[in-house]
Design a protein around this motif. Structure first.
Motif, PDB file in Angstrom:
ATOM      1  N   ILE A 133      -7.297  -8.798   3.046  1.00  0.00           N
ATOM      2  CA  ILE A 133      -6.459  -9.031   4.348  1.00  0.00           C
ATOM      3  C   ILE A 133      -6.932  -8.009   5.466  1.00  0.00           C
ATOM      4  O   ILE A 133      -6.692  -8.288   6.408  1.00  0.00           O
ATOM      5  N   VAL A 134      -7.597  -6.949   5.231  1.00  0.00           N
ATOM      6  CA  VAL A 134      -7.625  -5.833   6.079  1.00  0.00           C
ATOM      7  C   VAL A 134      -8.633  -6.389   7.420  1.00  0.00           C
ATOM      8  O   VAL A 134      -8.389  -6.023   8.349  1.00  0.00           O
ATOM      9  N   GLU A 135      -9.564  -7.343   6.908  1.00  0.00           N
ATOM     10  CA  GLU A 135     -10.330  -7.547   8.100  1.00  0.00           C
ATOM     11  C   GLU A 135      -9.756  -8.490   8.975  1.00  0.00           C
ATOM     12  O   GLU A 135      -9.888  -8.681  10.323  1.00  0.00           O
ATOM     13  N   ASN A 136      -8.802  -9.578   8.437  1.00  0.00           N
ATOM     14  CA  ASN A 136      -8.043 -10.370   9.342  1.00  0.00           C
ATOM     15  C   ASN A 136      -7.284  -9.845  10.123  1.00  0.00           C
ATOM     16  O   ASN A 136      -6.938  -9.807  11.209  1.00  0.00           O
ATOM     17  N   LEU A 137      -6.516  -8.576   9.614  1.00  0.00           N
ATOM     18  CA  LEU A 137      -5.633  -7.873  10.437  1.00  0.00           C
ATOM     19  C   LEU A 137      -6.366  -6.943  11.392  1.00  0.00           C
ATOM     20  O   LEU A 137      -5.881  -6.960  12.472  1.00  0.00           O
ATOM     21  N   LYS A 138      -7.505  -6.450  11.260  1.00  0.00           N
ATOM     22  CA  LYS A 138      -8.296  -5.830  12.367  1.00  0.00           C
ATOM     23  C   LYS A 138      -8.723  -6.830  13.600  1.00  0.00           C
ATOM     24  O   LYS A 138      -8.490  -6.591  14.638  1.00  0.00           O
ATOM     25  N   SER A 139      -8.804  -7.969  12.972  1.00  0.00           N
ATOM     26  CA  SER A 139      -9.157  -9.066  14.053  1.00  0.00           C
ATOM     27  C   SER A 139      -8.193  -9.573  14.911  1.00  0.00           C
ATOM     28  O   SER A 139      -8.308  -9.921  16.085  1.00  0.00           O
ATOM     29  N   GLN A 140      -6.893  -9.043  14.511  1.00  0.00           N
ATOM     30  CA  GLN A 140      -5.715  -9.435  15.143  1.00  0.00           C
ATOM     31  C   GLN A 140      -5.224  -8.210  16.101  1.00  0.00           C
ATOM     32  O   GLN A 140      -4.064  -8.287  16.264  1.00  0.00           O
ATOM     33  N   GLY A 141      -6.039  -7.054  16.036  1.00  0.00           N
ATOM     34  CA  GLY A 141      -5.687  -6.017  16.872  1.00  0.00           C
ATOM     35  C   GLY A 141      -4.774  -4.989  15.914  1.00  0.00           C
ATOM     36  O   GLY A 141      -4.273  -3.892  16.565  1.00  0.00           O
ATOM     37  N   VAL A 142      -4.597  -4.974  14.893  1.00  0.00           N
ATOM     38  CA  VAL A 142      -4.101  -4.155  13.836  1.00  0.00           C
ATOM     39  C   VAL A 142      -4.895  -2.959  13.623  1.00  0.00           C
ATOM     40  O   VAL A 142      -6.203  -3.100  13.114  1.00  0.00           O
ATOM     41  N   LEU A 143      -4.329  -1.743  13.869  1.00  0.00           N
ATOM     42  CA  LEU A 143      -5.353  -0.551  13.526  1.00  0.00           C
ATOM     43  C   LEU A 143      -4.895  -0.237  11.948  1.00  0.00           C
ATOM     44  O   LEU A 143      -3.970  -0.021  11.614  1.00  0.00           O
ATOM     45  N   VAL A 144      -6.070  -0.831  11.272  1.00  0.00           N
ATOM     46  CA  VAL A 144      -5.945  -0.396   9.514  1.00  0.00           C
ATOM     47  C   VAL A 144      -6.451   0.951   9.022  1.00  0.00           C
ATOM     48  O   VAL A 144      -7.720   1.305   9.377  1.00  0.00           O
ATOM     49  N   VAL A 145      -5.607   1.567   8.467  1.00  0.00           N
ATOM     50  CA  VAL A 145      -5.986   2.993   7.868  1.00  0.00           C
ATOM     51  C   VAL A 145      -6.019   3.046   6.359  1.00  0.00           C
ATOM     52  O   VAL A 145      -5.103   2.966   5.927  1.00  0.00           O
ATOM     53  N   ASP A 146      -7.111   3.209   5.738  1.00  0.00           N
ATOM     54  CA  ASP A 146      -7.322   3.427   4.234  1.00  0.00           C
ATOM     55  C   ASP A 146      -7.362   4.674   3.990  1.00  0.00           C
ATOM     56  O   ASP A 146      -8.039   5.408   4.547  1.00  0.00           O
ATOM     57  N   LEU A 147      -6.173   5.501   3.712  1.00  0.00           N
ATOM     58  CA  LEU A 147      -5.892   6.747   3.675  1.00  0.00           C
ATOM     59  C   LEU A 147      -6.830   7.393   2.489  1.00  0.00           C
ATOM     60  O   LEU A 147      -6.923   8.635   2.318  1.00  0.00           O
ATOM     61  N   SER A 148      -7.496   6.730   1.764  1.00  0.00           N
ATOM     62  CA  SER A 148      -8.358   7.099   0.483  1.00  0.00           C
ATOM     63  C   SER A 148      -9.797   7.466   1.191  1.00  0.00           C
ATOM     64  O   SER A 148     -10.456   8.179   0.372  1.00  0.00           O
ATOM     65  N   GLU A 149     -10.034   7.295   2.345  1.00  0.00           N
ATOM     66  CA  GLU A 149     -11.352   7.402   2.879  1.00  0.00           C
ATOM     67  C   GLU A 149     -11.738   8.790   3.070  1.00  0.00           C
ATOM     68  O   GLU A 149     -13.017   9.089   2.646  1.00  0.00           O
ATOM     69  N   ASP A 150     -11.072   9.665   3.329  1.00  0.00           N
ATOM     70  CA  ASP A 150     -11.308  11.089   3.436  1.00  0.00           C
ATOM     71  C   ASP A 150     -10.840  11.985   2.087  1.00  0.00           C
ATOM     72  O   ASP A 150     -10.790  13.204   2.061  1.00  0.00           O
ATOM     73  N   ILE A 151     -10.380  11.320   1.134  1.00  0.00           N
ATOM     74  CA  ILE A 151      -9.767  11.965  -0.237  1.00  0.00           C
ATOM     75  C   ILE A 151     -10.907  11.996  -1.161  1.00  0.00           C
ATOM     76  O   ILE A 151     -11.621  10.894  -1.651  1.00  0.00           O
ATOM     77  N   PRO A 152     -11.082  12.966  -1.690  1.00  0.00           N
ATOM     78  CA  PRO A 152     -12.409  13.152  -3.097  1.00  0.00           C
ATOM     79  C   PRO A 152     -11.916  12.460  -4.120  1.00  0.00           C
ATOM     80  O   PRO A 152     -10.737  13.007  -4.753  1.00  0.00           O
ATOM     81  N   ALA A 153     -12.532  11.386  -4.308  1.00  0.00           N
ATOM     82  CA  ALA A 153     -12.129  10.490  -5.561  1.00  0.00           C
ATOM     83  C   ALA A 153     -11.982  11.340  -6.983  1.00  0.00           C
ATOM     84  O   ALA A 153     -12.949  12.123  -7.257  1.00  0.00           O
ATOM     85  N   LEU A 154     -10.917  11.094  -7.598  1.00  0.00           N
ATOM     86  CA  LEU A 154     -10.942  11.522  -8.998  1.00  0.00           C
ATOM     87  C   LEU A 154     -10.857  10.674 -10.144  1.00  0.00           C
ATOM     88  O   LEU A 154     -10.094   9.827 -10.029  1.00  0.00           O
ATOM     89  N   LYS A 155     -12.002  10.698 -10.704  1.00  0.00           N
ATOM     90  CA  LYS A 155     -12.306   9.686 -11.894  1.00  0.00           C
ATOM     91  C   LYS A 155     -11.184   9.848 -12.755  1.00  0.00           C
ATOM     92  O   LYS A 155     -10.894  10.907 -13.226  1.00  0.00           O
ATOM     93  N   LEU A 156     -10.794   8.728 -13.459  1.00  0.00           N
ATOM     94  CA  LEU A 156      -9.700   8.708 -14.571  1.00  0.00           C
ATOM     95  C   LEU A 156     -10.491   9.545 -15.719  1.00  0.00           C
ATOM     96  O   LEU A 156      -9.692  10.313 -16.369  1.00  0.00           O
TER      97      LEU A 156
END
Length: 328
Positions: free
Chosen positions: A109-132
């Motif tokens: 849904i994020v691309e559709n939300l962006k096209s409707q002017g919603v500022l979408v923030v994936d908060l994991s983008e700047d987080i160093p991933a911890l593998k299970l």
């Protein structure tokens, strides 16, 4: 005699599991998402989980209207938005979500939300991933983690240092959406970060002055980032984070042997779920059962009381003092 007692407890635990079925203990989604059009000139924000909801309230203050998408009392991993929720999301100014590992439905849904002017923030983008695999416990089954976990621990907010990164990301989003009030948002962000840094220091003090470095959990362990940050070990009979997964007899036996050999003082359970496994083990071994709140979501009462992420984490710290054998 020891092996016979473990066998008896395992049978009791498994009986509870099958009697209760494999359905997640979730609340009915009766809460309807309100229309998120700007009210009284405020920036409207919708957050998927409680941590970002709480941080957005702290940072945005009186200039924002924040809505928690996850209904209070609902188990977070089993949630998916309704069509009405998705329509309502298109009316919000900012959409904060945890990331694909926690909310796989968001990718659709994020691309559709962006096209409707919603500022979408994936908060994991700047987080160093911890593998299970970086923090998997020793008693998990050998068949690997469930597909829904994406091989990544999604619970990065349990580490206050990652919460600091989340706060900065929310601040950046508010600057973009409302640049005229950037100074206000930055000031509130710095106040929040000071609290998070103090929390980090207090956790380190407890860990440094505790007899044990192992957290024993009777539920789905959501504190991988936390344990990794503070050099703690953990044991849980569960594999992965799905609310429908169940522990194996082997993993239960391993956890019980650890309790017997280490003279553990407490076993922890997770919020908003029936602690059936932890309860039986605690009753049979004589140790305490204590809450370790993962802060995915909160009850209606907690939400209405105004309790925040930092409040829950300090309550966790008090319980960890008991479980780890804190010596002042």
């Amino acid at each position: 005699m020891k092996s016979m007692k473990i066998l008896i407890i395992m049978i009791a635990v498994l009986t509870l599991i099958f009697a209760g079925g494999c359905e997640a203990d979730t609340a009915t989604n009766e809460q309807e998402l309100v229309n998120h059009e700007t009210v009284d000139g405020k920036i409207s924000i919708t957050a998927t989980l409680f941590p970002q909801y709480d941080f957005a309230r702290e940072i945005g203050g009186e200039l924002v209207e924040v809505t928690l998408l996850l209904p209070p009392g609902m188990e977070a991993h089993s949630f998916e938005p309704t069509p009405k929720d998705i329509v309502s999301l298109s009316k919000t100014d900012i959409f904060l979500y945890t990331g694909e590992a926690m909310e796989p439905w968001a990718a659709n849904i994020v691309e559709n939300l962006k096209s409707q002017g919603v500022l979408v923030v994936d908060l994991s983008e700047d987080i160093p991933a911890l593998k299970l695999d970086d923090h998997v416990n020793d008693q998990g089954d050998e068949d690997g983690h469930e597909d829904g976990d994406h091989g990544v621990d999604p619970h990065y907010w349990t580490d206050p240092n990652m919460a600091v990164i989340m706060a900065d990301s929310i601040n950046t989003a508010l600057h973009e959406e409302d640049p005229e009030n950037s100074a206000y948002y930055t000031e509130n962000t710095e106040i929040l970060k000071e609290k998070l840094i103090k929390l980090d220091q207090d956790i380190r003090d407890v860990v440094d002055h505790s007899k044990s470095n192992t957290i024993l959990s009777g539920g789905h362990f959501a504190f991988g980032y936390f344990a990794h940050r503070y050099g703690l070990e953990h044991m849980s009979p569960y594999e992965g984070f799905s609310p429908n997964s169940e522990p194996s007899p082997k993993s239960i036996a391993s956890l019980m042997e650890t309790i017997a050999s280490t003279n553990a003082q407490a076993i922890f359970y997770e919020e908003l779920a029936d602690p059936k496994v932890a309860r039986v083990i605690a009753e049979e071994t004589g140790i305490q059962i204590l809450l370790l709140h993962g802060v995915h979501n909160v009850s209606i009462d907690d939400l209405e009381s105004g309790k925040g992420y930092i409040d829950f984490m300090y309550e966790n710290l008090e319980n960890l003092k008991i479980g780890l054998g804190y010596d002042e």
